[in-house]
Design an enzyme around this catalytic site. Structure first.
Site, PDB file in Angstrom:
ATOM      1  N   ASP A  31       0.833  -1.192   0.000  1.00 32.94           N
ATOM      2  CA  ASP A  31       0.000   0.000   0.000  1.00 32.94           C
ATOM      3  C   ASP A  31       0.870   1.246   0.000  1.00 32.94           C
ATOM      4  OD1 ASP A  31      -1.944  -1.818   0.269  1.00 32.94           O
ATOM      5  OD2 ASP A  31      -2.801  -1.017   2.122  1.00 32.94           O
ATOM      6  N   ASP A  35       0.646   4.268  -2.552  1.00 30.81           N
ATOM      7  CA  ASP A  35       0.392   5.650  -2.162  1.00 30.81           C
ATOM      8  C   ASP A  35       1.464   6.597  -2.678  1.00 30.81           C
ATOM      9  OD1 ASP A  35      -1.820   4.720  -0.937  1.00 30.81           O
ATOM     10  OD2 ASP A  35      -1.007   4.787   1.104  1.00 30.81           O
ATOM     11  N   GLU A 111     -26.351 -18.033 -10.627  1.00 30.30           N
ATOM     12  CA  GLU A 111     -25.520 -17.025  -9.961  1.00 30.30           C
ATOM     13  C   GLU A 111     -26.074 -16.782  -8.579  1.00 30.30           C
ATOM     14  OE1 GLU A 111     -25.734 -13.553 -12.457  1.00 30.30           O
ATOM     15  OE2 GLU A 111     -25.118 -14.741 -14.173  1.00 30.30           O
ATOM     16  N   LYS A 113     -27.485 -14.356  -5.760  1.00 35.41           N
ATOM     17  CA  LYS A 113     -28.192 -13.081  -5.814  1.00 35.41           C
ATOM     18  C   LYS A 113     -27.588 -12.191  -4.733  1.00 35.41           C
ATOM     19  CE  LYS A 113     -32.836 -11.275  -6.420  1.00 35.41           C
ATOM     20  NZ  LYS A 113     -32.978 -10.205  -5.443  1.00 35.41           N
ATOM     21  N   ASP A 115     -27.047  -9.010  -2.442  1.00 35.01           N
ATOM     22  CA  ASP A 115     -28.030  -8.136  -1.834  1.00 35.01           C
ATOM     23  C   ASP A 115     -27.458  -6.744  -1.606  1.00 35.01           C
ATOM     24  OD1 ASP A 115     -30.514  -7.627  -0.952  1.00 35.01           O
ATOM     25  OD2 ASP A 115     -30.258  -8.528   1.024  1.00 35.01           O
ATOM     26  N   ARG A 134     -31.027   2.029 -10.482  1.00 37.76           N
ATOM     27  CA  ARG A 134     -32.150   1.427 -11.181  1.00 37.76           C
ATOM     28  C   ARG A 134     -33.355   2.361 -11.237  1.00 37.76           C
ATOM     29  NH1 ARG A 134     -35.013  -4.366 -10.194  1.00 37.76           N
ATOM     30  NH2 ARG A 134     -35.793  -3.471  -8.271  1.00 37.76           N
ATOM     31  N   GLU A 170     -24.327  -5.070  -8.972  1.00 30.73           N
ATOM     32  CA  GLU A 170     -24.861  -4.753  -7.656  1.00 30.73           C
ATOM     33  C   GLU A 170     -23.760  -4.085  -6.827  1.00 30.73           C
ATOM     34  OE1 GLU A 170     -28.020  -5.752  -7.535  1.00 30.73           O
ATOM     35  OE2 GLU A 170     -28.578  -5.716  -5.411  1.00 30.73           O
ATOM     36  N   TYR A 222     -22.961  -8.665 -13.237  1.00 34.28           N
ATOM     37  CA  TYR A 222     -23.593  -9.908 -13.666  1.00 34.28           C
ATOM     38  C   TYR A 222     -24.222  -9.891 -15.040  1.00 34.28           C
ATOM     39  CZ  TYR A 222     -27.469  -7.379 -11.527  1.00 34.28           C
ATOM     40  OH  TYR A 222     -28.350  -6.420 -11.174  1.00 34.28           O
ATOM     41  N   LYS A 309     -35.441 -17.481  -3.997  1.00 30.33           N
ATOM     42  CA  LYS A 309     -35.095 -16.839  -2.726  1.00 30.33           C
ATOM     43  C   LYS A 309     -34.839 -17.888  -1.657  1.00 30.33           C
ATOM     44  CE  LYS A 309     -35.926 -12.355  -3.445  1.00 30.33           C
ATOM     45  NZ  LYS A 309     -36.140 -11.198  -2.687  1.00 30.33           N
ATOM     46  N   CYS A 403     -37.350   8.679  30.730  1.00 32.57           N
ATOM     47  CA  CYS A 403     -36.183   7.808  30.829  1.00 32.57           C
ATOM     48  C   CYS A 403     -36.395   6.743  31.911  1.00 32.57           C
ATOM     49  CB  CYS A 403     -34.952   8.643  31.153  1.00 32.57           C
ATOM     50  SG  CYS A 403     -33.485   7.643  31.415  1.00 32.57           S
ATOM     51  N   CYS A 406     -33.759   7.564  34.862  1.00 34.05           N
ATOM     52  CA  CYS A 406     -33.730   8.788  35.671  1.00 34.05           C
ATOM     53  C   CYS A 406     -35.038   9.562  35.587  1.00 34.05           C
ATOM     54  CB  CYS A 406     -32.563   9.677  35.253  1.00 34.05           C
ATOM     55  SG  CYS A 406     -32.827  10.499  33.680  1.00 34.05           S
ATOM     56  N   CYS A 421     -32.499  10.678  26.211  1.00 34.97           N
ATOM     57  CA  CYS A 421     -32.674  11.213  27.553  1.00 34.97           C
ATOM     58  C   CYS A 421     -31.733  12.408  27.654  1.00 34.97           C
ATOM     59  CB  CYS A 421     -32.299  10.178  28.611  1.00 34.97           C
ATOM     60  SG  CYS A 421     -32.114  10.936  30.231  1.00 34.97           S
ATOM     61  N   CYS A 427     -28.113  11.236  34.528  1.00 36.70           N
ATOM     62  CA  CYS A 427     -28.698   9.943  34.194  1.00 36.70           C
ATOM     63  C   CYS A 427     -27.631   8.851  34.397  1.00 36.70           C
ATOM     64  CB  CYS A 427     -29.169   9.994  32.749  1.00 36.70           C
ATOM     65  SG  CYS A 427     -29.994   8.508  32.205  1.00 36.70           S
TER      66      CYS A 427
HETATM   67  P1  AMP Z   1     -35.798  -7.778  -7.203  1.00 41.52           P
HETATM   68  O1  AMP Z   1     -35.222  -6.480  -6.674  1.00 41.52           O
HETATM   69  O2  AMP Z   1     -36.239  -8.695  -6.122  1.00 41.52           O
HETATM   70  O3  AMP Z   1     -36.753  -7.567  -8.309  1.00 41.52           O
HETATM   71  O4  AMP Z   1     -34.565  -8.545  -7.834  1.00 41.52           O
HETATM   72  C1  AMP Z   1     -33.934  -8.025  -8.954  1.00 41.52           C
HETATM   73  C2  AMP Z   1     -32.622  -7.462  -8.558  1.00 41.52           C
HETATM   74  O5  AMP Z   1     -31.752  -8.456  -8.086  1.00 41.52           O
HETATM   75  C3  AMP Z   1     -31.908  -6.876  -9.722  1.00 41.52           C
HETATM   76  O6  AMP Z   1     -32.319  -5.564  -9.968  1.00 41.52           O
HETATM   77  C4  AMP Z   1     -30.479  -6.918  -9.262  1.00 41.52           C
HETATM   78  O7  AMP Z   1     -30.159  -5.686  -8.649  1.00 41.52           O
HETATM   79  C5  AMP Z   1     -30.441  -7.959  -8.180  1.00 41.52           C
HETATM   80  N1  AMP Z   1     -29.466  -9.030  -8.439  1.00 41.52           N
HETATM   81  C6  AMP Z   1     -28.582  -9.483  -7.523  1.00 41.52           C
HETATM   82  N2  AMP Z   1     -27.812 -10.455  -8.018  1.00 41.52           N
HETATM   83  C7  AMP Z   1     -28.189 -10.637  -9.300  1.00 41.52           C
HETATM   84  C8  AMP Z   1     -27.743 -11.502 -10.338  1.00 41.52           C
HETATM   85  N3  AMP Z   1     -26.765 -12.398 -10.148  1.00 41.52           N
HETATM   86  N4  AMP Z   1     -28.364 -11.403 -11.539  1.00 41.52           N
HETATM   87  C9  AMP Z   1     -29.362 -10.512 -11.730  1.00 41.52           C
HETATM   88  N5  AMP Z   1     -29.826  -9.665 -10.787  1.00 41.52           N
HETATM   89  C10 AMP Z   1     -29.251  -9.719  -9.577  1.00 41.52           C
HETATM   90 ZN    ZN Z   2     -32.064   9.288  31.856  1.00 42.26          ZN
END
Ligand code: AMP
Ligand code: ZN
Length: 666
Positions: A31, A35, A111, A113, A115, A134, A170, A222, A309, A403, A406, A421, A427
């Protein structure tokens, strides 16, 4: 010598190192070296503004402010995904596809999913052009400035990329980074973030891109979108994207039939918790692009893809009572006390209820049967109420108005989620919490005194603020529970020794709201004494690098308070360091910020403790053993052979004390 080729070479080199580090997870330089090169490029660019390039790696640190995010039409709509919750759902989906395509063999890409928050990034001629959220699928917000600060997102592509295309992915916040961010918030008395997903999507809409740059966000890609892309299958698209420099998770898997899809799902249902980030399911996509085109879209989602899911681990149990905890800053946290129940391998007795809004939104009542789930958070949370089991005589929860500790009336500031509080000085949990913070390792580091003993001292009327610690007498301590002559001695000694703790840590120890370690260092360095800080005006404070209005306001409030001023006067009399000591050799800076050092062997110019202090004074961290997280090993004479081998194995640079001195003075 020509400057431009030099600038370009540095940019290419730094882009490559970012790629090695953030996409491949395999850095090839330290690093520190990185830098140094970045600094060199920054200097050259500053001297030659004519060669400015918005896609230079120097732009990754952020700085651009977006007041309002421009709304942009997506060239290709961003669809949602249909959800499925069972294998039957998936088989039905296959049948529907087969009906349109005829009885041809189908291949699937599975793949994970991820989050987080979806993003669409446009590239032209190999350069990042624009990144858009989106939004409603038709149009989103232009968040380009913020996305550019995420190092896993390439700003310049390599290989044989198409002239123009979009890529979808994502933005996520891995667990480790999320926890670190929360730790820092807790330290300064702020409410931690609820979960990684919301924090990731919130980050995209921050106005200050420098703030985004500091967050450990990642971007997983993806799918490729565009006209005449050089691919015939989705899988090829993933591989190509990887070659062009994108971070495409390697878990993606080609399945020859539905049974292989189920294998993938079964495997990841069990192993998903081993991933460094949150995944809430699997996305199954038909591999062949022509078949995808033939299938097309419904009003909301592609017919060629479906999300499966995972079932969140969830149980139902009874809510016995709600208790309200008061934190060091006075923030109230409601906690659900549950009938103990087994969930994801542990017995759960408590769940977080976050705040009053959350309770009201779900209409959670005592006696209710509630659904509890373990998600990205550490503490389980209540996600719903089973209304069918609600007792007939149940009453809506009335949030407390006073609270519990106190009895002071609670306050809630405009725009804040939590009640507070306001009885800061009277307190008990706030007083105890403040003293407990004062004695912690990063603050006054008082040996011989622990958090529970602080509560004991307070409950026996021996201390009501941290200044009182310095007046404690041995005879007062010995009669206390579990105290003896020796432990009392140690405590008094530990307290006396804290008078050597340098000013910046004392400042942190005071527990001024929003003044964490870094801010305390900044203030100490800038003002050099408590008196100077106490008499600084709001505007004066805001002018200090990285001190915003919220922090400045909090500092002003702290020193406006008569009681605080008296406490500070007393601390002065006891000989606590309330001024910075000017010292010649250990500069105070944050040049080592983000770097972890392990110190090994004997040194000529430093004692080991001084060396460690110098690391910390300059913003670095001292690690106890060599691991993949170590950035440098500072080696003196007699470094142990095992350590040496470990460092070599992990490719961690070993530096001498002179190298180290050059680093902090360089
Ligand atoms: P939903 O929000 O439940 O409609 O799910 C769709 C969203 O899942 C998409 O807009 C993506 O942002 C997300 N997502 C996460 N992983 C994937 C993946 N491997 N392929 C496609 N969409 C994905
Ligand atoms: Zn308090």
């Amino acid at each position: 010598m020509d400057v431009l080729p030099k600038i370009q070479a540095l940019r290419d080199e730094l882009n490559q190192h970012n790629y090695n580090y953030y996409v491949l997870d395999n850095p090839t330089i330290s690093d520190y070296e990185f830098d140094t090169k970045l600094k060199e490029l920054q200097d050259l660019e500053a001297k030659h503004p004519e060669f400015f390039d918005e896609n230079s790696p120097t732009q990754r640190v952020g700085g651009a402010i977006t007041k309002t995010f421009e709304t942009v039409q997506h060239e290709y709509r961003m669809y949602s995904l249909d959800n499925s919750y069972s294998k039957e759902d998936l088989l039905d989906w296959e049948k529907r596809a087969q009906k349109i395509l005829g009885d041809v063999p189908l291949e699937y890409i599975c793949e994970l999913k991820y989050d987080g928050a979806s993003i669409s990034i446009s590239y032209e001629n190999g350069k990042l052009k624009r990144a858009v959220t989106r939004g409603d699928g038709f149009q989103g917000d232009d968040v380009t400035n913020n996305i550019k600060t995420i190092k896993a997102v390439p700003i310049k592509l390599k290989g044989d990329f198409p002239q123009k295309f979009d890529i979808r992915g994502e933005i996520i916040l891995p667990f480790a980074g999320f926890e670190k961010m929360n730790q820092e918030l807790i330290e300064i008395g702020e409410t931690p973030y609820a979960n990684p997903r919301n924090t990731a999507s919130g980050s995209l809409k921050l106005q200050d891109s420098a703030e985004v740059a500091k967050r450990p966000l990642d971007c997983l890609l993806y799918s490729l979108i565009g006209n005449n892309l050089p691919i015939t299958t989705h899988f090829e698209g993933l591989e190509k994207a990887r070659q062009w420099g994108f971070k495409v998770p390697t878990q993606s898997h080609l399945a020859k039939n539905m049974n292989e899809v189920f294998d993938f799902i079964n495997y990841w249902d069990k192993h998903r918790h081993e991933m460094p980030y949150e995944t809430d399911g699997v996305v199954v996509k038909i591999n062949n692009i022509h078949q995808q085109d033939e299938l097309g879209y419904t009003a909301k989602s592609p017919r060629w893809a479906i999300a499966y899911k995972f079932k969140a681990e969830q149980v139902s149990t009874k809510l016995n009572s709600i208790s309200y905890q008061v934190g060091r800053t006075g923030a109230i946290t409601p906690v659900a006390n549950l009938e103990p129940v087994q969930l994801a391998g542990t017995v759960v007795k408590r769940a977080s209820l976050h705040n009053a809004d959350q309770i009201e939104k779900l209409d959670i009542r005592i006696g209710d049967t509630v659904f509890v789930e373990k998600g990205g958070e550490i503490i389980p949370k209540i996600i719903d109420v089973d209304l069918t089991k609600r007792p007939a005589n149940s009453e809506p929860t009335k949030y407390i108005t006073h609270c519990p500790e106190c009895q002071t009336e609670l306050e809630r500031k405009e725009g804040e989620a939590n009640h507070y509080c306001p009885n800061f000085y009277g307190c008990p949990p706030q007083i105890i919490g403040r003293i407990q913070h004062f004695i912690t390792r990063k603050a006054m580091d008082i040996e011989g005194l622990g958090g529970e003993t602080v509560a004991l001292l307070f409950n026996n009327g021996l201390v009501t603020n941290y200044a009182d610690l310095y007046e404690l007498k041995k005879e007062q301590i010995i009669p206390l529970e579990r105290m003896a002559e020796k432990s009392a001695d140690n405590m008094i000694k530990g307290i006396a020794k804290s008078k050597e703790i340098p000013f910046e840590r004392v400042l942190y120890a005071l527990g001024i709201r929003y003044v964490g370690e870094t801010v305390a260092k900044k203030l100490a360095k800038h003002y050099k004494s408590i008196d100077a800080i106490a008499s600084a005006s709001l505007t004066d404070l805001i002018l200090v690098d990285e001190i915003g209005e919220k922090i400045a306001q909090s500092v002003i409030e702290f020193f406006d308070n008569q009681e605080n001023r008296l406490i500070i006067e007393r601390l002065k009399q006891y000989g606590i360091q309330l001024e910075a000591i000017a010292s010649a050799d250990t500069t105070v800076s944050d040049v080592l910020s983000g770097k972890t050092f392990v110190v090994s062997g004997v040194f000529e110019k430093f004692s080991r403790d001084d060396l460690k202090k110098a690391i910390e004074d300059n913003g670095g961290k001292v690690g106890s053993s060599i691991s993949a997280k170590t950035h440098f090993v500072v080696a003196g004479d007699n470094m142990g052979p095992a350590k040496l081998e470990k460092a070599n194995q992990l490719n961690i640079p070993i530096i001498t004390e002179d190298d180290f001195i050059a680093m902090i003075h360089g």
